[in-house]
Scaffold this motif. Structure first.
Motif, PDB file in Angstrom:
ATOM      1  N   LEU A  27       0.823  -1.205   0.000  1.00  0.00           N
ATOM      2  CA  LEU A  27       0.000   0.000   0.000  1.00  0.00           C
ATOM      3  C   LEU A  27       0.861   1.261   0.000  1.00  0.00           C
ATOM      4  O   LEU A  27       1.851   1.352   0.720  1.00  0.00           O
ATOM      5  N   HIS A  28       0.474   2.209  -0.809  1.00  0.00           N
ATOM      6  CA  HIS A  28       1.100   3.521  -0.809  1.00  0.00           C
ATOM      7  C   HIS A  28      -0.008   4.561  -0.754  1.00  0.00           C
ATOM      8  O   HIS A  28      -0.978   4.476  -1.493  1.00  0.00           O
ATOM      9  N   ALA A  29       0.150   5.537   0.121  1.00  0.00           N
ATOM     10  CA  ALA A  29      -0.779   6.658   0.207  1.00  0.00           C
ATOM     11  C   ALA A  29       0.062   7.924   0.199  1.00  0.00           C
ATOM     12  O   ALA A  29       0.935   8.095   1.052  1.00  0.00           O
ATOM     13  N   ILE A  30      -0.175   8.780  -0.772  1.00  0.00           N
ATOM     14  CA  ILE A  30       0.659   9.960  -0.959  1.00  0.00           C
ATOM     15  C   ILE A  30      -0.207  11.217  -0.938  1.00  0.00           C
ATOM     16  O   ILE A  30      -1.175  11.311  -1.701  1.00  0.00           O
ATOM     17  N   LEU A  31       0.153  12.159  -0.079  1.00  0.00           N
ATOM     18  CA  LEU A  31      -0.538  13.436  -0.029  1.00  0.00           C
ATOM     19  C   LEU A  31      -0.152  14.257  -1.251  1.00  0.00           C
ATOM     20  O   LEU A  31       1.030  14.438  -1.541  1.00  0.00           O
ATOM     21  N   LEU A  32      -1.137  14.758  -1.961  1.00  0.00           N
ATOM     22  CA  LEU A  32      -0.906  15.567  -3.152  1.00  0.00           C
ATOM     23  C   LEU A  32      -0.988  17.056  -2.795  1.00  0.00           C
ATOM     24  O   LEU A  32      -1.582  17.423  -1.780  1.00  0.00           O
ATOM     25  N   PRO A  33      -0.415  17.926  -3.622  1.00  0.00           N
ATOM     26  CA  PRO A  33      -0.433  19.361  -3.314  1.00  0.00           C
ATOM     27  C   PRO A  33      -1.831  19.958  -3.154  1.00  0.00           C
ATOM     28  O   PRO A  33      -1.993  20.970  -2.482  1.00  0.00           O
ATOM     29  N   ASP A  34      -2.849  19.336  -3.731  1.00  0.00           N
ATOM     30  CA  ASP A  34      -4.207  19.876  -3.597  1.00  0.00           C
ATOM     31  C   ASP A  34      -4.950  19.324  -2.379  1.00  0.00           C
ATOM     32  O   ASP A  34      -6.130  19.585  -2.199  1.00  0.00           O
ATOM     33  N   GLY A  35      -4.257  18.551  -1.524  1.00  0.00           N
ATOM     34  CA  GLY A  35      -4.869  18.015  -0.311  1.00  0.00           C
ATOM     35  C   GLY A  35      -5.530  16.672  -0.492  1.00  0.00           C
ATOM     36  O   GLY A  35      -5.977  16.063   0.481  1.00  0.00           O
ATOM     37  N   LYS A  36      -5.617  16.186  -1.718  1.00  0.00           N
ATOM     38  CA  LYS A  36      -6.163  14.853  -1.947  1.00  0.00           C
ATOM     39  C   LYS A  36      -5.088  13.819  -1.646  1.00  0.00           C
ATOM     40  O   LYS A  36      -3.910  14.147  -1.509  1.00  0.00           O
ATOM     41  N   VAL A  37      -5.501  12.554  -1.540  1.00  0.00           N
ATOM     42  CA  VAL A  37      -4.567  11.479  -1.238  1.00  0.00           C
ATOM     43  C   VAL A  37      -4.632  10.443  -2.358  1.00  0.00           C
ATOM     44  O   VAL A  37      -5.715   9.950  -2.688  1.00  0.00           O
ATOM     45  N   MET A  38      -3.486  10.142  -2.938  1.00  0.00           N
ATOM     46  CA  MET A  38      -3.397   9.133  -3.998  1.00  0.00           C
ATOM     47  C   MET A  38      -3.051   7.797  -3.334  1.00  0.00           C
ATOM     48  O   MET A  38      -2.123   7.723  -2.534  1.00  0.00           O
ATOM     49  N   THR A  39      -3.826   6.756  -3.649  1.00  0.00           N
ATOM     50  CA  THR A  39      -3.538   5.424  -3.116  1.00  0.00           C
ATOM     51  C   THR A  39      -3.277   4.468  -4.266  1.00  0.00           C
ATOM     52  O   THR A  39      -3.856   4.577  -5.339  1.00  0.00           O
ATOM     53  N   MET A  40      -2.364   3.539  -4.006  1.00  0.00           N
ATOM     54  CA  MET A  40      -2.027   2.513  -4.996  1.00  0.00           C
ATOM     55  C   MET A  40      -1.366   1.373  -4.266  1.00  0.00           C
ATOM     56  O   MET A  40      -0.957   1.506  -3.125  1.00  0.00           O
ATOM     57  N   GLY A  41      -1.237   0.248  -4.939  1.00  0.00           N
ATOM     58  CA  GLY A  41      -0.533  -0.880  -4.351  1.00  0.00           C
ATOM     59  C   GLY A  41      -1.183  -2.200  -4.693  1.00  0.00           C
ATOM     60  O   GLY A  41      -2.257  -2.257  -5.266  1.00  0.00           O
ATOM     61  N   SER A  42      -0.494  -3.274  -4.331  1.00  0.00           N
ATOM     62  CA  SER A  42      -0.998  -4.619  -4.578  1.00  0.00           C
ATOM     63  C   SER A  42      -0.219  -5.580  -3.701  1.00  0.00           C
ATOM     64  O   SER A  42       0.558  -5.175  -2.846  1.00  0.00           O
TER      65      SER A  42
END
Length: 186
Positions: free
Chosen positions: A51-66
């Motif tokens: 799992l990866h969760a990354i805070l983006l400059p607009d305050g949203k969070v990008m998630t990805m992983g497997s």
């Protein structure tokens, strides 16, 4: 009822797939899903071990992983909009220097003089195996005078290592600006 259905929070946190519906979750977790009304969303794909969760400059969070060891190779990326993004208008930074030095005072020019709650530097993410060794949140002291915010980069390089940071300003509703990147240097 299966063991999966008995633990809805674990299903949510660890991405376990089950036939449980939003309504069945809501009955067990009360208003936990209330933010869905504001446009937020839960992840729809299991991320599991990588799992990866990354805070983006607009305050949203990008998630990805497997989890390749379980033959789950998920190649999709999802964007999560946290509830704080829907609590009101965003503050807007009109101007700030892109390179800042330790102990240097600097000004942040705000768009309309919105009163701010706090200002922080957040290090961009560098994630692997659910860990983020570069994660840093550094609240910086500020003084606001109308549409100008005066601030100063801390002296301690152990607290603020040189490099790039997102500069967030939040209003009293907790809504962040779209963060510009600034570089901290000697």
């Amino acid at each position: 009822m299966s063991e999966i259905e008995n633990n809805p929070m674990e299903n949510f946190l660890f991405g376990i797939k089950s036939p449980i519906t939003k309504d069945r979750y809501s009955r067990r977790l009360g208003n936990f899903f209330e933010f869905l009304e504001y446009g937020g969303s839960l992840e729809t794909q299991a991320k599991q071990f990588m799992l990866h969760a990354i805070l983006l400059p607009d305050g949203k969070v990008m998630t990805m992983g497997s989890n390749p060891t379980r033959k789950c190779v998920e190649k999709r990326i999802e964007i999560f909009s946290p509830p704080y993004l829907f609590a009101g208008d965003r503050p807007v930074i009109d101007d700030v220097k892109s390179v800042l030095k330790y102990e240097e005072s600097f000004e942040i020019q705000m768009h309309d003089g919105t009163e701010i709650l706090d200002t922080a530097l957040i290090r961009p993410s560098n994630t692997t195996h659910c860990l983020n060794p570069e994660q840093r949140y550094i609240e910086i002291d500020t003084v606001q005078n109308g549409d100008k915010i005066s601030s100063k980069i801390p002296k301690n390089e152990n607290l603020v290592p040189p490099g790039y940071y997102m500069l967030f300003v939040r209003n009293h509703s907790g809504v962040p600006c779209i963060a510009p990147f600034v570089r901290i240097t000697h």
